[in-house]
Design a protein around this motif. Structure first.
Motif, PDB file in Angstrom:
ATOM      1  N   UNK A  71      -8.722   6.087  -0.727  1.00 47.99           N
ATOM      2  CA  UNK A  71      -8.182   7.298  -0.104  1.00 47.99           C
ATOM      3  C   UNK A  71      -9.154   7.852   0.928  1.00 47.99           C
ATOM      4  N   UNK A  72     -10.412   8.005   0.556  1.00 45.24           N
ATOM      5  CA  UNK A  72     -11.401   8.567   1.480  1.00 45.24           C
ATOM      6  C   UNK A  72     -11.650   7.630   2.671  1.00 45.24           C
ATOM      7  N   UNK A  73     -11.641   6.333   2.421  1.00 45.63           N
ATOM      8  CA  UNK A  73     -11.857   5.367   3.490  1.00 45.63           C
ATOM      9  C   UNK A  73     -10.722   5.444   4.512  1.00 45.63           C
ATOM     10  N   UNK A  74      -9.484   5.477   4.026  1.00 45.62           N
ATOM     11  CA  UNK A  74      -8.327   5.549   4.924  1.00 45.62           C
ATOM     12  C   UNK A  74      -8.282   6.883   5.660  1.00 45.62           C
ATOM     13  N   UNK A  75      -8.594   7.954   4.953  1.00 42.74           N
ATOM     14  CA  UNK A  75      -8.570   9.273   5.570  1.00 42.74           C
ATOM     15  C   UNK A  75      -9.599   9.355   6.697  1.00 42.74           C
ATOM     16  N   UNK A  76     -10.756   8.795   6.459  1.00 41.29           N
ATOM     17  CA  UNK A  76     -11.797   8.794   7.493  1.00 41.29           C
ATOM     18  C   UNK A  76     -11.386   7.908   8.669  1.00 41.29           C
ATOM     19  N   UNK A  77     -10.806   6.762   8.387  1.00 37.74           N
ATOM     20  CA  UNK A  77     -10.424   5.821   9.435  1.00 37.74           C
ATOM     21  C   UNK A  77      -9.342   6.397  10.342  1.00 37.74           C
ATOM     22  N   UNK A  78      -8.349   7.071   9.762  1.00 34.17           N
ATOM     23  CA  UNK A  78      -7.215   7.571  10.539  1.00 34.17           C
ATOM     24  C   UNK A  78      -7.370   9.019  10.988  1.00 34.17           C
ATOM     25  N   UNK A  79      -8.525   9.610  10.814  1.00 33.01           N
ATOM     26  CA  UNK A  79      -8.692  11.008  11.205  1.00 33.01           C
ATOM     27  C   UNK A  79      -8.472  11.152  12.710  1.00 33.01           C
ATOM     28  N   UNK A  80      -7.649  12.132  13.142  1.00 40.74           N
ATOM     29  CA  UNK A  80      -7.324  12.277  14.568  1.00 40.74           C
ATOM     30  C   UNK A  80      -8.536  12.525  15.462  1.00 40.74           C
ATOM     31  N   UNK A  81      -9.562  13.150  14.965  1.00 44.50           N
ATOM     32  CA  UNK A  81     -10.732  13.434  15.793  1.00 44.50           C
ATOM     33  C   UNK A  81     -11.515  12.172  16.169  1.00 44.50           C
ATOM     34  N   UNK A  82     -11.277  11.092  15.475  1.00 48.50           N
ATOM     35  CA  UNK A  82     -11.995   9.841  15.764  1.00 48.50           C
ATOM     36  C   UNK A  82     -11.407   9.093  16.943  1.00 48.50           C
ATOM     37  N   UNK A  83     -10.257   9.545  17.469  1.00 47.19           N
ATOM     38  CA  UNK A  83      -9.542   8.773  18.485  1.00 47.19           C
ATOM     39  C   UNK A  83      -9.593   9.404  19.866  1.00 47.19           C
ATOM     40  N   UNK A  84     -10.637  10.177  20.138  1.00 46.98           N
ATOM     41  CA  UNK A  84     -10.887  10.692  21.480  1.00 46.98           C
ATOM     42  C   UNK A  84      -9.784  11.574  22.023  1.00 46.98           C
ATOM     43  N   UNK A 141       5.592   4.807  -6.238  1.00 48.68           N
ATOM     44  CA  UNK A 141       4.209   4.465  -6.558  1.00 48.68           C
ATOM     45  C   UNK A 141       3.768   3.191  -5.852  1.00 48.68           C
ATOM     46  N   UNK A 142       4.654   2.213  -5.774  1.00 53.19           N
ATOM     47  CA  UNK A 142       4.315   0.977  -5.077  1.00 53.19           C
ATOM     48  C   UNK A 142       4.073   1.231  -3.592  1.00 53.19           C
ATOM     49  N   UNK A 143       4.893   2.110  -2.993  1.00 50.33           N
ATOM     50  CA  UNK A 143       4.701   2.442  -1.583  1.00 50.33           C
ATOM     51  C   UNK A 143       3.372   3.157  -1.374  1.00 50.33           C
ATOM     52  N   UNK A 144       3.005   4.041  -2.301  1.00 53.94           N
ATOM     53  CA  UNK A 144       1.725   4.745  -2.194  1.00 53.94           C
ATOM     54  C   UNK A 144       0.563   3.765  -2.320  1.00 53.94           C
ATOM     55  N   UNK A 145       0.680   2.800  -3.222  1.00 49.00           N
ATOM     56  CA  UNK A 145      -0.364   1.784  -3.366  1.00 49.00           C
ATOM     57  C   UNK A 145      -0.470   0.935  -2.099  1.00 49.00           C
ATOM     58  N   UNK A 146       0.661   0.657  -1.479  1.00 48.90           N
ATOM     59  CA  UNK A 146       0.645  -0.147  -0.258  1.00 48.90           C
ATOM     60  C   UNK A 146      -0.046   0.606   0.881  1.00 48.90           C
ATOM     61  N   UNK A 147       0.194   1.913   0.994  1.00 51.59           N
ATOM     62  CA  UNK A 147      -0.441   2.709   2.045  1.00 51.59           C
ATOM     63  C   UNK A 147      -1.957   2.702   1.863  1.00 51.59           C
ATOM     64  N   UNK A 169      -0.423   8.664  10.400  1.00 44.75           N
ATOM     65  CA  UNK A 169      -1.054   7.843   9.361  1.00 44.75           C
ATOM     66  C   UNK A 169      -1.812   8.715   8.355  1.00 44.75           C
ATOM     67  N   UNK A 170      -2.484   9.749   8.853  1.00 40.86           N
ATOM     68  CA  UNK A 170      -3.200  10.662   7.952  1.00 40.86           C
ATOM     69  C   UNK A 170      -2.216  11.341   7.015  1.00 40.86           C
ATOM     70  N   UNK A 171      -1.074  11.737   7.536  1.00 48.45           N
ATOM     71  CA  UNK A 171      -0.047  12.363   6.699  1.00 48.45           C
ATOM     72  C   UNK A 171       0.432  11.389   5.622  1.00 48.45           C
ATOM     73  N   UNK A 172       0.615  10.121   5.989  1.00 42.27           N
ATOM     74  CA  UNK A 172       1.035   9.118   5.008  1.00 42.27           C
ATOM     75  C   UNK A 172      -0.019   8.923   3.926  1.00 42.27           C
ATOM     76  N   UNK A 173      -1.287   8.891   4.322  1.00 42.84           N
ATOM     77  CA  UNK A 173      -2.372   8.718   3.356  1.00 42.84           C
ATOM     78  C   UNK A 173      -2.422   9.907   2.401  1.00 42.84           C
ATOM     79  N   UNK A 174      -2.272  11.122   2.938  1.00 47.69           N
ATOM     80  CA  UNK A 174      -2.288  12.319   2.087  1.00 47.69           C
ATOM     81  C   UNK A 174      -1.120  12.321   1.104  1.00 47.69           C
ATOM     82  N   UNK A 175       0.066  11.938   1.573  1.00 50.52           N
ATOM     83  CA  UNK A 175       1.230  11.877   0.682  1.00 50.52           C
ATOM     84  C   UNK A 175       1.035  10.812  -0.398  1.00 50.52           C
ATOM     85  N   UNK A 176       0.458   9.685  -0.023  1.00 47.88           N
ATOM     86  CA  UNK A 176       0.208   8.622  -1.005  1.00 47.88           C
ATOM     87  C   UNK A 176      -0.769   9.107  -2.071  1.00 47.88           C
ATOM     88  N   UNK A 177      -1.807   9.798  -1.660  1.00 49.74           N
ATOM     89  CA  UNK A 177      -2.786  10.302  -2.621  1.00 49.74           C
ATOM     90  C   UNK A 177      -2.158  11.349  -3.541  1.00 49.74           C
TER      91      UNK A 177
END
Length: 122
Positions: free
Chosen positions: A80-93, A58-64, A105-113
């Motif tokens: 969660x939504x902010x991180x998911x939007x920030x790390x979305x692969x389509x945003x990186x050209x 849980x602490x690791x999920x909170x840190x992510x 990073x998106x996978x980590x955010x999804x696992x944390x959520x």
């Protein structure tokens, strides 16, 4: 010589504090909790929070998600939504390296959520 604005403001504040009207007027202007209708108070659901003693998972999920231990359900969902939007692969050209990092990073955010979500469900 005219008084400065700060001098006049200081005089007004000290007069109000000495007369005792400053806090009374402010309290009258602010709505009290007792003024709310009972029906309105019943509709407000309690804020669901994380447990005080958390496991390392849980602490690791909170840190992510960059949450503190007192985060409520709304805060966690927004993070969660902010991180998911920030790390979305389509945003990186078209850069494959950035897209790979973003997917990881998106996978980590999804696992944390997925780890934190059961604590916030009803």
């Amino acid at each position: 010589m005219p008084d400065s604005m700060y001098d006049r403001l200081g005089d007004m504040l000290s007069d109000a504090l000495e007369s005792g009207n400053f806090f009374a007027e402010r309290a009258a202007a602010e709505p009290s909790v007792a003024d709310e209708s009972p029906a309105k108070a019943e509709k407000q659901a309690p804020v669901r929070r994380l447990p005080e003693k958390m496991s390392s998972r849980l602490l690791a999920a909170c840190k992510v998600l960059e949450l503190d231990g007192n985060a409520g359900a709304e805060e966690a969902k927004k993070a969660y939504h902010k991180k998911l939007k920030y790390y979305h692969p389509d945003r990186h050209g078209d850069n494959p390296v950035l897209q790979k990092v973003a997917r990881d990073k998106t996978r980590q955010v999804l696992e944390a959520w997925e780890t934190l979500r059961p604590f916030f469900e009803k």
